[in-house]
Design an enzyme around this catalytic site. Structure first.
Site, PDB file in Angstrom:
ATOM      1  N   LEU A 191       0.803  -1.231   0.000  1.00  0.00           N
ATOM      2  CA  LEU A 191       0.000   0.000   0.000  1.00  0.00           C
ATOM      3  C   LEU A 191       0.835   1.280   0.000  1.00  0.00           C
ATOM      4  O   LEU A 191       1.964   1.300   0.486  1.00  0.00           O
ATOM      5  CB  LEU A 191      -0.899   0.015   1.247  1.00  0.00           C
ATOM      6  CG  LEU A 191      -1.786  -1.208   1.470  1.00  0.00           C
ATOM      7  CD1 LEU A 191      -2.590  -1.044   2.752  1.00  0.00           C
ATOM      8  CD2 LEU A 191      -2.722  -1.421   0.294  1.00  0.00           C
ATOM      9  N   TRP A 235       1.046   5.693   0.954  1.00  0.00           N
ATOM     10  CA  TRP A 235       0.811   6.476   2.177  1.00  0.00           C
ATOM     11  C   TRP A 235      -0.238   7.568   2.028  1.00  0.00           C
ATOM     12  O   TRP A 235      -0.580   8.247   2.984  1.00  0.00           O
ATOM     13  CB  TRP A 235       2.111   7.131   2.655  1.00  0.00           C
ATOM     14  CG  TRP A 235       2.929   7.781   1.566  1.00  0.00           C
ATOM     15  CD1 TRP A 235       4.050   7.262   0.974  1.00  0.00           C
ATOM     16  CD2 TRP A 235       2.688   9.039   0.911  1.00  0.00           C
ATOM     17  NE1 TRP A 235       4.519   8.105  -0.008  1.00  0.00           N
ATOM     18  CE2 TRP A 235       3.697   9.218  -0.064  1.00  0.00           C
ATOM     19  CE3 TRP A 235       1.726  10.039   1.048  1.00  0.00           C
ATOM     20  CZ2 TRP A 235       3.777  10.340  -0.891  1.00  0.00           C
ATOM     21  CZ3 TRP A 235       1.794  11.154   0.221  1.00  0.00           C
ATOM     22  CH2 TRP A 235       2.803  11.295  -0.742  1.00  0.00           C
ATOM     23  N   LYS A 289       0.992  -5.107   3.537  1.00  0.00           N
ATOM     24  CA  LYS A 289       2.178  -4.330   3.898  1.00  0.00           C
ATOM     25  C   LYS A 289       1.816  -2.846   3.693  1.00  0.00           C
ATOM     26  O   LYS A 289       1.755  -2.347   2.566  1.00  0.00           O
ATOM     27  CB  LYS A 289       3.368  -4.708   3.007  1.00  0.00           C
ATOM     28  CG  LYS A 289       4.635  -3.946   3.391  1.00  0.00           C
ATOM     29  CD  LYS A 289       5.083  -3.081   2.228  1.00  0.00           C
ATOM     30  CE  LYS A 289       6.279  -2.221   2.522  1.00  0.00           C
ATOM     31  NZ  LYS A 289       5.979  -1.043   3.347  1.00  0.00           N
ATOM     32  N   TYR A 348       9.506  -9.200 -10.025  1.00  0.00           N
ATOM     33  CA  TYR A 348       9.481 -10.183  -8.919  1.00  0.00           C
ATOM     34  C   TYR A 348       8.626 -11.388  -9.303  1.00  0.00           C
ATOM     35  O   TYR A 348       8.992 -12.536  -9.057  1.00  0.00           O
ATOM     36  CB  TYR A 348       8.884  -9.573  -7.644  1.00  0.00           C
ATOM     37  CG  TYR A 348       9.556  -8.352  -7.072  1.00  0.00           C
ATOM     38  CD1 TYR A 348      10.902  -8.068  -7.304  1.00  0.00           C
ATOM     39  CD2 TYR A 348       8.836  -7.470  -6.251  1.00  0.00           C
ATOM     40  CE1 TYR A 348      11.494  -6.940  -6.755  1.00  0.00           C
ATOM     41  CE2 TYR A 348       9.427  -6.346  -5.705  1.00  0.00           C
ATOM     42  CZ  TYR A 348      10.749  -6.079  -5.952  1.00  0.00           C
ATOM     43  OH  TYR A 348      11.323  -4.965  -5.413  1.00  0.00           O
ATOM     44  N   GLU A 401      -1.957  -0.461  -9.372  1.00  0.00           N
ATOM     45  CA  GLU A 401      -2.559   0.875  -9.522  1.00  0.00           C
ATOM     46  C   GLU A 401      -1.439   1.864  -9.259  1.00  0.00           C
ATOM     47  O   GLU A 401      -0.893   1.898  -8.156  1.00  0.00           O
ATOM     48  CB  GLU A 401      -3.684   1.091  -8.503  1.00  0.00           C
ATOM     49  CG  GLU A 401      -4.835   0.112  -8.608  1.00  0.00           C
ATOM     50  CD  GLU A 401      -5.650   0.282  -9.864  1.00  0.00           C
ATOM     51  OE1 GLU A 401      -5.411   1.233 -10.626  1.00  0.00           O
ATOM     52  OE2 GLU A 401      -6.507  -0.578 -10.101  1.00  0.00           O
ATOM     53  N   CYS A 404      -3.520  10.246  -6.493  1.00  0.00           N
ATOM     54  CA  CYS A 404      -3.093   9.692  -7.782  1.00  0.00           C
ATOM     55  C   CYS A 404      -3.875  10.257  -8.951  1.00  0.00           C
ATOM     56  O   CYS A 404      -3.342  10.392 -10.039  1.00  0.00           O
ATOM     57  CB  CYS A 404      -3.185   8.172  -7.754  1.00  0.00           C
ATOM     58  SG  CYS A 404      -4.816   7.595  -7.314  1.00  0.00           S
ATOM     59  N   LYS A 410      11.314  16.626  -3.090  1.00  0.00           N
ATOM     60  CA  LYS A 410      11.012  16.224  -4.483  1.00  0.00           C
ATOM     61  C   LYS A 410      10.093  17.264  -5.132  1.00  0.00           C
ATOM     62  O   LYS A 410      10.311  17.687  -6.273  1.00  0.00           O
ATOM     63  CB  LYS A 410      10.351  14.834  -4.472  1.00  0.00           C
ATOM     64  CG  LYS A 410      10.006  14.348  -5.857  1.00  0.00           C
ATOM     65  CD  LYS A 410       9.073  13.141  -5.849  1.00  0.00           C
ATOM     66  CE  LYS A 410       8.270  13.141  -7.145  1.00  0.00           C
ATOM     67  NZ  LYS A 410       7.140  12.260  -7.174  1.00  0.00           N
ATOM     68  N   GLU A 452       4.967  13.253 -12.710  1.00  0.00           N
ATOM     69  CA  GLU A 452       4.059  13.347 -11.565  1.00  0.00           C
ATOM     70  C   GLU A 452       4.749  14.102 -10.437  1.00  0.00           C
ATOM     71  O   GLU A 452       5.859  13.732 -10.041  1.00  0.00           O
ATOM     72  CB  GLU A 452       3.678  11.931 -11.102  1.00  0.00           C
ATOM     73  CG  GLU A 452       2.640  11.942 -10.009  1.00  0.00           C
ATOM     74  CD  GLU A 452       2.267  10.540  -9.533  1.00  0.00           C
ATOM     75  OE1 GLU A 452       3.184   9.722  -9.309  1.00  0.00           O
ATOM     76  OE2 GLU A 452       1.069  10.266  -9.367  1.00  0.00           O
TER      77      GLU A 452
HETATM   78  P1  NAD Z   1       5.816   3.947  -3.514  1.00  0.00           P
HETATM   79  O1  NAD Z   1       5.736   3.238  -4.799  1.00  0.00           O
HETATM   80  O2  NAD Z   1       7.052   4.630  -3.141  1.00  0.00           O
HETATM   81  O3  NAD Z   1       5.487   2.968  -2.306  1.00  0.00           O
HETATM   82  C1  NAD Z   1       4.338   2.139  -2.323  1.00  0.00           C
HETATM   83  C2  NAD Z   1       4.615   0.907  -1.506  1.00  0.00           C
HETATM   84  O4  NAD Z   1       5.637   0.139  -2.132  1.00  0.00           O
HETATM   85  C3  NAD Z   1       5.089   1.193  -0.086  1.00  0.00           C
HETATM   86  O5  NAD Z   1       4.446   0.302   0.790  1.00  0.00           O
HETATM   87  C4  NAD Z   1       6.572   0.927  -0.167  1.00  0.00           C
HETATM   88  O6  NAD Z   1       7.165   0.540   1.054  1.00  0.00           O
HETATM   89  C5  NAD Z   1       6.629  -0.201  -1.171  1.00  0.00           C
HETATM   90  N1  NAD Z   1       7.938  -0.319  -1.826  1.00  0.00           N
HETATM   91  C6  NAD Z   1       8.849   0.670  -2.026  1.00  0.00           C
HETATM   92  N2  NAD Z   1       9.952   0.170  -2.641  1.00  0.00           N
HETATM   93  C7  NAD Z   1       9.725  -1.150  -2.836  1.00  0.00           C
HETATM   94  C8  NAD Z   1      10.465  -2.207  -3.435  1.00  0.00           C
HETATM   95  N3  NAD Z   1      11.680  -2.010  -3.934  1.00  0.00           N
HETATM   96  N4  NAD Z   1       9.914  -3.448  -3.491  1.00  0.00           N
HETATM   97  C9  NAD Z   1       8.686  -3.665  -2.981  1.00  0.00           C
HETATM   98  N5  NAD Z   1       7.947  -2.711  -2.386  1.00  0.00           N
HETATM   99  C10 NAD Z   1       8.435  -1.461  -2.322  1.00  0.00           C
HETATM  100  O7  NAD Z   1       4.539   4.941  -3.566  1.00  0.00           O
HETATM  101  P2  NAD Z   1       4.115   6.015  -2.484  1.00  0.00           P
HETATM  102  O8  NAD Z   1       5.147   7.086  -2.523  1.00  0.00           O
HETATM  103  O9  NAD Z   1       3.763   5.351  -1.199  1.00  0.00           O
HETATM  104  O10 NAD Z   1       2.728   6.554  -3.095  1.00  0.00           O
HETATM  105  C11 NAD Z   1       2.681   7.539  -4.040  1.00  0.00           C
HETATM  106  C12 NAD Z   1       2.441   6.935  -5.409  1.00  0.00           C
HETATM  107  O11 NAD Z   1       1.286   6.103  -5.391  1.00  0.00           O
HETATM  108  C13 NAD Z   1       2.149   7.964  -6.459  1.00  0.00           C
HETATM  109  O12 NAD Z   1       2.862   7.675  -7.636  1.00  0.00           O
HETATM  110  C14 NAD Z   1       0.657   7.833  -6.709  1.00  0.00           C
HETATM  111  O13 NAD Z   1       0.226   8.260  -7.958  1.00  0.00           O
HETATM  112  C15 NAD Z   1       0.440   6.391  -6.483  1.00  0.00           C
HETATM  113  N6  NAD Z   1      -0.960   6.105  -6.152  1.00  0.00           N
HETATM  114  C16 NAD Z   1      -1.722   5.472  -7.072  1.00  0.00           C
HETATM  115  C17 NAD Z   1      -3.055   5.197  -6.809  1.00  0.00           C
HETATM  116  C18 NAD Z   1      -3.889   4.473  -7.829  1.00  0.00           C
HETATM  117  O14 NAD Z   1      -4.917   3.949  -7.464  1.00  0.00           O
HETATM  118  N7  NAD Z   1      -3.494   4.421  -9.071  1.00  0.00           N
HETATM  119  C19 NAD Z   1      -3.606   5.552  -5.585  1.00  0.00           C
HETATM  120  C20 NAD Z   1      -2.793   6.191  -4.644  1.00  0.00           C
HETATM  121  C21 NAD Z   1      -1.453   6.448  -4.945  1.00  0.00           C
END
Ligand code: NAD
Length: 491
Positions: A160, A162, A186, A250, A262, A297, A347, A392
């Site tokens: 998920l 944040w 997670k 993976y 998503e 998003c 950022k 973005e």
């Molecule tokens: P992120 O991709 O940095 O992190 C998301 C999750 O992935 C976190 O739980 C993180 O710990 C995990 N993660 C990070 N690195 C990883 C790795 N190497 N392997 C496995 N898991 C890993 O995203 P964020 O910063 O938490 O959220 C912001 C992003 O989410 C934005 O790009 C936003 O557009 C997107 N978002 C999309 C939607 C949708 O429905 N399309 C909804 C909300 C947010």
């Protein structure tokens, strides 16, 4: 009026993971701090889990799935338990909202009126939908029966983001649990508190131990082992496109688990020549980009306006941006709190600096505020070559671009690697239909910024989505396997 500060002072914050129905620390004993972005204070020390904890959680999910303690229940029984969970969430609205607000910096009013009620609504909706869905019988010769059935896929991992911690968890566990799976969640490391509380409430509602596990920690320590796990059947992810890509790797390198992603967006609002009341549109679009600090998003981070309405629109947007109230997230008057972290603020500041350097015109804002806040910002004269048109930002920053014709406006909206959402303004019903179909996005709002509702599928085209949809009964597809059972009646 509810005193959220007092609730905050008295709040019990969860500190343990939930694995197999029990509170657990990390096998390594290590912890990490989750902080309040508004104050910088540490709210709690949470288990910094690793692959061993992931193995335990997946094993407990597998056990509970194969035992049939949940997957084997009558659908109406799962419905009853999940309805109880939704009721428990409703009963705890203020506490959950304060926890969410403190952990993510989100304005309390939004948490109380949107995040928590929508979380309960989502779980209730899927609970109520799933015992009304029928399988199929294929056309066949009279001496055979071809059943087409859907079965729960097994062990589902949900990774998920944040920005909407509770709601994104509900979007995953609502349909996954309703369809009979066992789940390992997670949460994002920045915002794990409400996920842990939700898992406690699920146990209280009667979800059997092992069916809903929550493992806290960093992406590479918890997310990657889940993505690579040989005993996870499906992985559902919401987050950035960059990390989404890893999950495909993976899966390819492990057991070819189902993957549903998503991801990010660069959604555009297209304002056609005959769009109507520009002040009203500016008000809607201010909300579409500034709401939730732009950490959304589907945020409409681009506006492409026909030349005839462009100047009025830019002026009206700047006026709207000036009304946006920034402040303490726990103050009900606040519309925008801090960004989620110092890294994220950096950022956003970096991309805004690039926008200025590349010649975009700042019409309002353009700077950081107090603490981790960033001002609502309107850039005009943005061209498709500029970085802020393409990347973005995930902050309260909108890029406005002039188009010479309706056709050009729609083409510019589509000139992006993303395809999550789009908005279209026109008073002409023919143009509304024609251009809504031309826009390459998973959701198109016409004359309103919209993500649809819980009943409509949500997801992205192009680099915004992969492998399925959240919401609606369509979400059930990513959590189930289609099976054909062919019965020969001659035997
Ligand atoms: P992120 O991709 O940095 O992190 C998301 C999750 O992935 C976190 O739980 C993180 O710990 C995990 N993660 C990070 N690195 C990883 C790795 N190497 N392997 C496995 N898991 C890993 O995203 P964020 O910063 O938490 O959220 C912001 C992003 O989410 C934005 O790009 C936003 O557009 C997107 N978002 C999309 C939607 C949708 O429905 N399309 C909804 C909300 C947010």
């Amino acid at each position: 009026m509810t005193d959220y500060k007092t609730i905050a002072a008295r709040l019990r914050l969860p500190e343990a993971m939930i694995i197999d129905g029990k509170s657990e620390v990390a096998q390594s004993g290590e912890t990490f701090d989750t902080t309040d972005p508004a104050t910088g204070e540490t709210l709690a020390k949470l288990p910094a889990a690793g692959p061993k904890d992931v193995d335990l959680a997946v094993a407990s999910a597998r056990r509970s799935f194969e035992d049939g303690v949940w997957s084997g229940l009558h659908p109406s029984e799962r419905k009853r338990v999940l309805q109880k969970l939704a009721d428990l969430i409703d009963a705890e609205t203020d506490m959950l909202a304060v926890m969410e607000s403190m952990d993510a910096g989100k304005p309390i009013n939004d948490c109380v009126s949107i995040d928590v009620p929508e979380t309960a609504n989502c779980i209730r909706w899927h609970a109520e939908a799933q015992d009304k869905l029928y399988d199929q019988i294929a056309p066949s010769a009279p001496d055979a029966v071809g059943l087409i059935v859907r079965e729960p896929i097994g062990v589902v991992a949900a990774v998920l983001p944040w920005n909407f911690p509770l709601m994104m968890m509900a979007w995953k566990i609502g349909p996954a649990l309703a369809t009979g799976n066992s789940v390992v969640v997670k949460p994002a490391e920045q915002t794990s508190l409400t996920a842990l509380r939700l898992a406690e409430l699920a146990l209280e509602a009667g979800v059997p131990p092992g069916v809903l596990n929550v493992v806290t920690g960093m992406g590479p320590d918890v997310g990657e082992p889940l993505g690579r796990h040989m005993d996870v059947d499906a992985l559902t992810f919401t987050g950035s496109t960059e990390v989404g890509r890893y999950f495909l790797e993976y899966a390819a390198q492990s057991n070819m688990k189902e993957v549903c992603l998503e991801m990010g967006g660069k959604s555009a609002a297209v304002i056609l020549e005959d769009a109507g009341n520009i002040d009203q549109i500016a008000e809607i679009q201010a909300n579409a980009i500034f709401w939730n600090m732009g950490e959304n998003c589907t945020a409409n981070s681009r506006i492409i306006a026909h030349a005839t309405v462009y100047d009025d629109l830019v002026a009206a947007l700047a006026k709207q941006a000036a009304t946006w109230v920034m402040g303490d997230p726990l103050d009900p008057a606040t519309q925008n709190g801090p960004l989620v972290s110092a890294e994220h603020l950096e950022k956003v500041c970096g991309l805004v600096a690039i926008g200025k350097a590349q010649g975009a015109r700042v019409v309002y804002g353009g700077d950081a505020g107090e603490g981790l806040m960033f001002q609502p910002t309107v850039f005009a004269d943005v061209t498709p070559e500029m970085t802020i048109f393409r990347e973005e930002i995930f902050g309260p920053v909108v890029a406005v671009t002039r188009a010479e014709s309706d056709e050009e406006a729609v083409a510019m909206a589509n000139a992006t690697a993303y395809g999550l959402a789009a908005t279209l303004y026109t008073r002409d019903i023919t143009k509304a239909h024609r251009y809504a179909r031309k826009l390459k996005a998973g959701t198109v709002g016409v004359n309103a910024y919209s993500e649809g509702e819980i009943s409509t599928p949500f997801g992205g085209f192009k680099a915004s989505g992969f492998g399925g949809r959240d919401n609606g009964v369509h979400a059930h597809e990513q959590y189930s396997e289609l099976k054909t059972i062919w019965i020969d009646l001659n035997g």
